[in-house]
Structures are given as C-alpha cells and as structure tokens.
Design a protein around this motif. Structure first.
Motif, PDB file in Angstrom:
ATOM      1  N   PRO A  63      -3.200  -5.963  -8.194  1.00  0.00           N
ATOM      2  CA  PRO A  63      -4.100  -6.892  -8.924  1.00  0.00           C
ATOM      3  C   PRO A  63      -5.146  -6.194  -9.763  1.00  0.00           C
ATOM      4  O   PRO A  63      -5.486  -7.018 -10.082  1.00  0.00           O
ATOM      5  CB  PRO A  63      -4.815  -7.294  -7.235  1.00  0.00           C
ATOM      6  N   VAL A  73      -1.278   5.240   5.037  1.00  0.00           N
ATOM      7  CA  VAL A  73      -1.935   5.806   5.461  1.00  0.00           C
ATOM      8  C   VAL A  73      -0.735   6.756   5.257  1.00  0.00           C
ATOM      9  O   VAL A  73      -0.987   8.086   5.275  1.00  0.00           O
ATOM     10  CB  VAL A  73      -1.248   6.047   7.125  1.00  0.00           C
ATOM     11  N   ASP A  74       0.920   6.635   5.208  1.00  0.00           N
ATOM     12  CA  ASP A  74       1.822   7.291   4.269  1.00  0.00           C
ATOM     13  C   ASP A  74       2.244   7.759   3.365  1.00  0.00           C
ATOM     14  O   ASP A  74       2.210   8.635   2.566  1.00  0.00           O
ATOM     15  CB  ASP A  74       2.883   5.546   5.176  1.00  0.00           C
ATOM     16  N   GLU A  75       1.021   6.950   2.388  1.00  0.00           N
ATOM     17  CA  GLU A  75       0.824   7.046   1.609  1.00  0.00           C
ATOM     18  C   GLU A  75      -0.659   7.943   1.076  1.00  0.00           C
ATOM     19  O   GLU A  75      -0.874   8.533  -0.213  1.00  0.00           O
ATOM     20  CB  GLU A  75       0.561   5.970   0.677  1.00  0.00           C
ATOM     21  N   GLY A  76      -0.879   8.687   1.728  1.00  0.00           N
ATOM     22  CA  GLY A  76      -1.833   8.977   2.277  1.00  0.00           C
ATOM     23  C   GLY A  76      -3.412   8.792   1.488  1.00  0.00           C
ATOM     24  O   GLY A  76      -4.290   9.809   1.714  1.00  0.00           O
ATOM     25  N   GLY A  77      -3.640   7.544   2.676  1.00  0.00           N
ATOM     26  CA  GLY A  77      -4.721   7.151   2.707  1.00  0.00           C
ATOM     27  C   GLY A  77      -5.289   6.958   4.560  1.00  0.00           C
ATOM     28  O   GLY A  77      -4.437   7.596   5.198  1.00  0.00           O
ATOM     29  N   ASN A  86      -3.483  -7.671   2.794  1.00  0.00           N
ATOM     30  CA  ASN A  86      -3.500  -7.334   1.466  1.00  0.00           C
ATOM     31  C   ASN A  86      -4.462  -7.029   0.558  1.00  0.00           C
ATOM     32  O   ASN A  86      -4.396  -6.074  -0.712  1.00  0.00           O
ATOM     33  CB  ASN A  86      -2.481  -8.014   0.874  1.00  0.00           C
ATOM     34  N   LYS A 115       1.888   2.191   6.347  1.00  0.00           N
ATOM     35  CA  LYS A 115       1.649   2.213   4.740  1.00  0.00           C
ATOM     36  C   LYS A 115       1.174   3.349   4.245  1.00  0.00           C
ATOM     37  O   LYS A 115       1.131   3.495   3.687  1.00  0.00           O
ATOM     38  CB  LYS A 115       2.403   1.567   4.051  1.00  0.00           C
ATOM     39  N   MET A 156      -6.239  13.834   3.690  1.00  0.00           N
ATOM     40  CA  MET A 156      -4.540  13.950   3.677  1.00  0.00           C
ATOM     41  C   MET A 156      -5.241  14.961   2.308  1.00  0.00           C
ATOM     42  O   MET A 156      -5.523  14.681   0.789  1.00  0.00           O
ATOM     43  CB  MET A 156      -3.928  13.834   3.414  1.00  0.00           C
ATOM     44  N   SER A 211      -6.466  17.726   8.457  1.00  0.00           N
ATOM     45  CA  SER A 211      -5.297  17.218   8.104  1.00  0.00           C
ATOM     46  C   SER A 211      -4.123  16.883   8.657  1.00  0.00           C
ATOM     47  O   SER A 211      -3.337  16.622   8.588  1.00  0.00           O
ATOM     48  CB  SER A 211      -5.021  17.528   6.677  1.00  0.00           C
ATOM     49  N   ARG A 223       1.572  -2.628   7.495  1.00  0.00           N
ATOM     50  CA  ARG A 223       0.764  -2.182   6.347  1.00  0.00           C
ATOM     51  C   ARG A 223      -0.095  -1.123   6.674  1.00  0.00           C
ATOM     52  O   ARG A 223      -0.348  -0.399   5.611  1.00  0.00           O
ATOM     53  CB  ARG A 223       0.357  -3.321   6.365  1.00  0.00           C
ATOM     54  N   ALA A 254       1.141  10.210  -2.104  1.00  0.00           N
ATOM     55  CA  ALA A 254       1.726   8.918  -2.579  1.00  0.00           C
ATOM     56  C   ALA A 254       2.705   8.187  -3.153  1.00  0.00           C
ATOM     57  O   ALA A 254       3.814   8.892  -4.279  1.00  0.00           O
ATOM     58  CB  ALA A 254       0.393   8.843  -3.201  1.00  0.00           C
ATOM     59  N   ALA A 312      -5.272  -4.063  -1.958  1.00  0.00           N
ATOM     60  CA  ALA A 312      -5.286  -4.101  -3.166  1.00  0.00           C
ATOM     61  C   ALA A 312      -6.597  -2.965  -3.906  1.00  0.00           C
ATOM     62  O   ALA A 312      -6.529  -2.467  -5.494  1.00  0.00           O
ATOM     63  CB  ALA A 312      -5.409  -5.153  -4.036  1.00  0.00           C
ATOM     64  N   ARG A 359     -11.925  14.015   8.443  1.00  0.00           N
ATOM     65  CA  ARG A 359     -10.666  13.974   7.067  1.00  0.00           C
ATOM     66  C   ARG A 359     -11.302  14.353   5.819  1.00  0.00           C
ATOM     67  O   ARG A 359     -10.568  14.279   4.870  1.00  0.00           O
ATOM     68  CB  ARG A 359     -10.370  12.615   6.894  1.00  0.00           C
ATOM     69  N   ARG A 367      -7.643   0.017  -3.136  1.00  0.00           N
ATOM     70  CA  ARG A 367      -7.314   1.228  -3.230  1.00  0.00           C
ATOM     71  C   ARG A 367      -8.172   1.938  -2.678  1.00  0.00           C
ATOM     72  O   ARG A 367      -8.918   2.738  -2.944  1.00  0.00           O
ATOM     73  CB  ARG A 367      -7.182   1.720  -4.452  1.00  0.00           C
TER      74      ARG A 367
END
Lengths: 353, 353
Positions: free
Chosen positions: A57, B151-155, B122, B149, A1, B331, B146, A6, B126, B325, B128
């Motif tokens: 973490p 993906v939404d944060e740019g992952g 999770n 989320k 992206m 993107s 999850r 973020a 963690a 990607r 990242r």
DNA sequence: CTGAAAGCGCTTACAG
DNA sequence: CTGAAAGCGCTTACAG
C-alpha cells in the motif's frame, strides 16, 4: 531481532516475471484498470495468489496520491463512556462502507500537551487518508490549523465536539452543551430547587457554557450559584474516582446545596453511592442530575436523571456529512449541524426537603 | 472535493535546489547521518524550515524498510471497561517512549468476522510498524498467522489475552482467567454457598475455563452447576444492558441460586440494581461476585466483591517485554508471562440465608 | 490488448 | 565533506 532475516516479500515484478508479462500489464490485470485480455488477467490473478502477492500500500500510495480507502479518526481521549461508544459506531459504519479506520488517540486525559497533539495529527496526516473524522474535544487550535491545511489541499474532514464550532473550514456537528445544562437547571428549578451545586469533569471549576447557562437559568428566578458549590477536577482520574472524591467534598460541606448537576454519569453514579453511604438519601435530601445518559445511568444506587447527549444524533450527522462528500461528491460550503440534548427523568430528582 | 487543488507540497529536492546543494547532502544534513559541514547543515536546516519542508514518511519508509517510530496496536473491541483503560496506559507509555501508536480496532463486539479481522491486520501490517501489540481476545487463528509472518520477517510482537496462549511465536502475557473464576467460586463456597449461577459476556453460555474451573471448585465439595443457572449472551450489547437482562431472567427463575458469578463488573452492577428493585436484597438473599475490578465496582447498589484482573500487572509485563526487545536488543526465545487475578472482597457477598 | 519508461519522495552505498 | 545514481514497489500516461 538482531538478525534482520526479512524474507524477501513477493513484488509485482516477481509476479510479472513468473507470469511472463510486463509489470504494467500485471498491474492492470490486478487493479482492473486499463485493458487486459481475459486470459492474461486470469493467469496473472492465479500466479499472484499462488505466490502470495499483496500490493504494498505504501508504494501504491507514493505513486498515486491519496489513500482512498482509509479514513483517519482523530481523538484525544478514549474514555470509558458513551463518547467512546460513539466513536466505535462511527468507525463500524465506515468499516462497513469499506474504509479502514485507524484511530489516532493519545493515551488518556491529562497527557495531551500541545506537542503531543501536534505529533499525533502529523502521524495521522502522514497516512494521507481520504478523510479525517476529528473529535475536537480538547484539541488545540494549532492542531486544527494542520487539519485546515489538509482540507485546503483537498482532503475532506468532519469535526464534532462540544459547543463552540472549531476553527476549521469543514463540516461540523456540534453538541449544544450549554443548552443541555440549562435544561438540567430548569428541571431542578421547576422542582423547587434554588441551591444548586455543579461538578465538571476535566476542569478545575465548571467552565464557560456549563456555568453560564446554569447561572442564566438560576437568574431567571432571582437565584444564583455559590462559589463553594462549584466543583471540578484536573481530568486525569477515572470518572468514578472523581465522583467519589466529589462525594467526600460534598459530605464535608458546612451548608449543602439541595441539588447537584454532575457533568458525567459515571461520576454521578459514584457520587451518589458515596453520599448515600454517608447518610444522605436521594432524592429526598439531595437531587442529582447527570450528563450523557451513559449505559450505567439507570443502574446506580438510584436510577439517575440525566441529559442525553444525543450520541446517536451526532453519529448519524457525522456519517451523513461524510457520505455527502465522499459518495455524492458534494463540494459546497462547510455545513454546521447542531445537536441538542434531552432531559431523561428517572429517580434521582425530586422536590427539595 | 471535486477540484483537486492539491497544493504542491515542498519536497527534499526543492530544499536542495534552493539551498544550492544535492539531495544527498540535504538528506544527510536533515537526518544527521553521514558527514556534512556545519555551515551546510545550518543552511539546509534553515531553508527547510523556511520552506516548511517535512519529510514524507511514506517515501522514507519505502526506501528504507521498517517504520522505526511506530508501534501498531491491534485489538478487536474497544469496550467501555478496564480493558480499554489498559490499552490507553500501554499506549501512553509507548508514546512517552517516542512511538506513534495508532490503534487498529474494528468497531464493537459482534462485528469481528474473520474477513474483517484479517483486513484489519493487513491494514496494520501495511504500516510496517516497528512492533505490534496485540490484544488476542477474540482474535482468530488465521489472523494470528499473519502476525506470525510479521514476526518471522523480523518484526517484534507482544500478545496479551485470556487463558490460552496464542499460537504465535512471540512474547506473550496471559491472564489466568480460569484460576480467577476458581477463586470466585472458592470464596462463595467457603461462605457456604452451593447453588451458584454463572454469567459470561460474549458467549451464549459460560465457556471453557470459566465453567470448568467453577465446576472444579464445586466438585471439591460434592456440588455442581445447574444448567438452568448458566447464563450468557451474544456479546453485541453493552455490559449494563446485558446485566439488566440477566436480572430479568434471574427474577423469572422458579428456583434461584444463592450466588451469582458475573464475569463483568458493569454487567454485575446493572444486574444488582435490577434484581434489588425486584425485591431481592444483596447480600442477604443473594451474593454476587463480579470480574475485573472495574472503576464502577465499588459504586453500585452495594459495593461489589470482584476479581481484579490485574490490569496493572498485564500492562507492566507488556511494556517490559517490548522494551527488552526494542531497547535492550534481546532476541532470545519467546517468553510467556502469566498474571493472576485477586479476590477483592466488598459488600456483595455473605453467607447464604 | 501489451510494454518500456518515467515518476512518486526519499535513502544509501559508492565514488569522488 | 559532497554528489550522481540506483533503488524501494507500485501506477500511469504514452506509444505501440
């Protein structure tokens, strides 16, 4: 992206601010360490969950040392055999004990150059796990040196693998591979076989403990192995494909052994199929013994006689050794547990001719 | 270990002190970012290696966001089938591209309660990671939320799995499972079969796309499935064991179908062995078609006709989507790639009677 | 019971 | 080209 949108994730500081208290207290309330009034704790917990707070973490780790709830699993190859099932069981048990158990593996066989192995281990180490379970099969000494350093720094490690004990001062469980092959050879010899061929996976030719132990058994009755009957491979294909190739090589032989020891059940099953379709009947014309007692063993062209590699016993020992260090705080000398295979007789072996 | 003798590891600050410069410059020299004189850089690099310095990935991560060189692999079950081989290949390719690819798996089938799945995700999150490859098979929606989320944060995430596309807005490759079973059924129907039994792994009874597609094929010739001939399992055993049990159930049947579609090759091979030893000859009395074209397929009692699940195609697509990607900075909108299975005819199917 | 402050080991504007 | 300083998000003595 490209647009790094973020979303700001909620931090402890946010929670503290909203709850109207300090980070310190918020931390205490959430972790259960230190004193906090019941009322405060309740507020903090509520606010935290309302805001969707989750501790990072990474930050926790950086500030307080080792990652208590993770145990790293190091293994070169996740093959499609009981060995992988074994890994799963160990992982499952550790999961049940509350540990996160990421698996650090490096693709498949044949890709594990030293450089790759080292990088893999470094990546695992970077997690600062509480403990490491290491399947030493194929692992180079340089990599084990890194593991040694981990142990020296207070980490706990348990190694398991074939035959030789790894050069790491930690608890180990080893599978007596040589003895198992000796068992296989003895079984054949007692049936009357003297001409025995060998196939090893992952080696060009049957290597050390395998070859020498079969030779020992043969030597006891004044027989010996023949160069022509020693088969191996380069370890990059799937077991079944290797077994089928072996079948082709076997069929092309001018003079054939009356028995084959094939060091992997999947390969053995494929070998039997290929050879059977080539006109050889098992066990009338050829006896075959496999290795591992994989799930497939009973279900080939003929039910395979094999050596159980005591997957179960290894698993139990690994967990036990780990538990004694982790739960019971045992900190004595490294221990060495040896596990032996057992002969499982089915229908693929009989007296020759 | 009770005595936490953790040797102080050498930090960037140590290196800077010894080299007689600031942390900032040391960091620049080592990372190659910013300007540093050649001489300084050389000194720093030498000192660092002499002292055995290695950056702490954790600290780096905490200070600069995402872990650029790691791609997390999420999968519930590492079974002993082509599916795992597929994971290995994806992992291997990503390794070759310079990524570390830890595998987050949860033991074996039957242990993946929602709670466990969530925790696993999770734990992965963690780290990242730069990206996540997710095998969606069996993964619950809550877990995929999850991932959403992330993906939404740019992952970046790529999912792959059966039939239904997962409820995540990311690139996906799905395997058209239903169509494949339709192919299997058509093949049998064209051979003249009308009485077809079904076995699914991991479900009590053959479920949605499997059952309905076979029914559709049967419906086209005015035939239908029979309740008695619908088999399943609870998905906690190994495929071969499941197949053997199926064989027992089949032998116990009062009236038997003339063909069986068994949704896993290992199970099919074991089934054939069991049933053959029970006096049924394949394909004369019974046709069998498997699924996956696993390595074992050609090597059972009789070479198995099966549906290739296009392991290869899925793998290629996953890598390609990821690359666009990661490397080409694509993107745009999430893409959906559908992969179809193919019929592989071998010796286990023939006209009935 | 609560909080200000230091510290974990790095990176990165920003100012020389 | 180099460095002082702030900051990543938490934990933990230590002092109230």
């Amino acid at each position: 992206m490209s647009l790094n949108q973020a979303k700001k994730t909620v931090t402890l500081a946010d929670v503290a601010r909203v709850a109207g208290i300090s980070k310190t207290t918020a931390s205490h309330a959430l972790s259960g360490k230190g004193w906090v009034s019941a009322a405060t704790r309740e507020t903090v917990v509520r606010v935290a969950s309302e805001m969707g707070f989750e501790v990072d973490p990474l930050a926790r780790l950086l500030s307080n040392g080792r990652s208590e709830k993770t145990i790293g699993f190091f293994t070169l190859d996740i093959d499609l055999s009981s060995r992988t099932r074994q890994m799963q069981i160990i992982q499952a048990q550790l999961n049940d004990m509350g540990y996160s158990v990421p698996i650090y593996a490096y693709g498949y066989r044949g890709r594990d150059a030293l450089e790759n192995q080292l990088e893999l281990m470094n990546n695992l180490l970077a997690q600062r796990p509480r403990a490491i379970v290491c399947n030493t099969s194929g692992v180079r000494d340089e990599v084990l040196e890194r593991l040694q350093k981990f142990v020296d720094e207070g980490g706990v490690a348990v190694c398991y693998g074939y035959s030789r004990s790894a050069p790491v001062r930690c608890d180990q469980v080893i599978y007596a591979e040589g003895e198992s092959h000796y068992l296989a050879a003895r079984h054949l010899i007692e049936l009357g076989h003297r001409d025995i061929g060998l196939f090893n996976v992952g080696y060009r030719k049957p290597a050390k403990p395998f070859l020498t132990e079969v030779q020992r058994a043969l030597g006891e009755v004044g027989a010996q192995t023949r160069e022509k009957w020693l088969f191996g491979n380069d370890g990059t294909r799937r077991y079944e494909e290797d077994g089928a190739r072996l079948g082709d090589e076997f069929l092309a032989l001018k003079s054939r052994p009356s028995a084959m020891i094939v060091a992997n059940d999947y390969a053995a099953v494929a070998f039997m199929a290929r050879v059977t379709r080539g006109g050889i009947s098992i066990p009338e014309n050829l006896s075959v013994v496999g290795h591992d007692d994989d799930a497939i063993a009973p279900f080939g062209v003929v039910a395979l006689t094999t050596i159980s590699s005591s997957i179960e016993a290894v698993t139990v020992s690994v967990i036990e050794l780990l538990n004694s260090r982790l739960l019971r705080d045992y900190s004595g000398e490294p221990r060495l547990v040896t596990v032996r295979g057992e002969l499982v007789v089915r229908d693929s072996t009989a007296a020759p001719r």
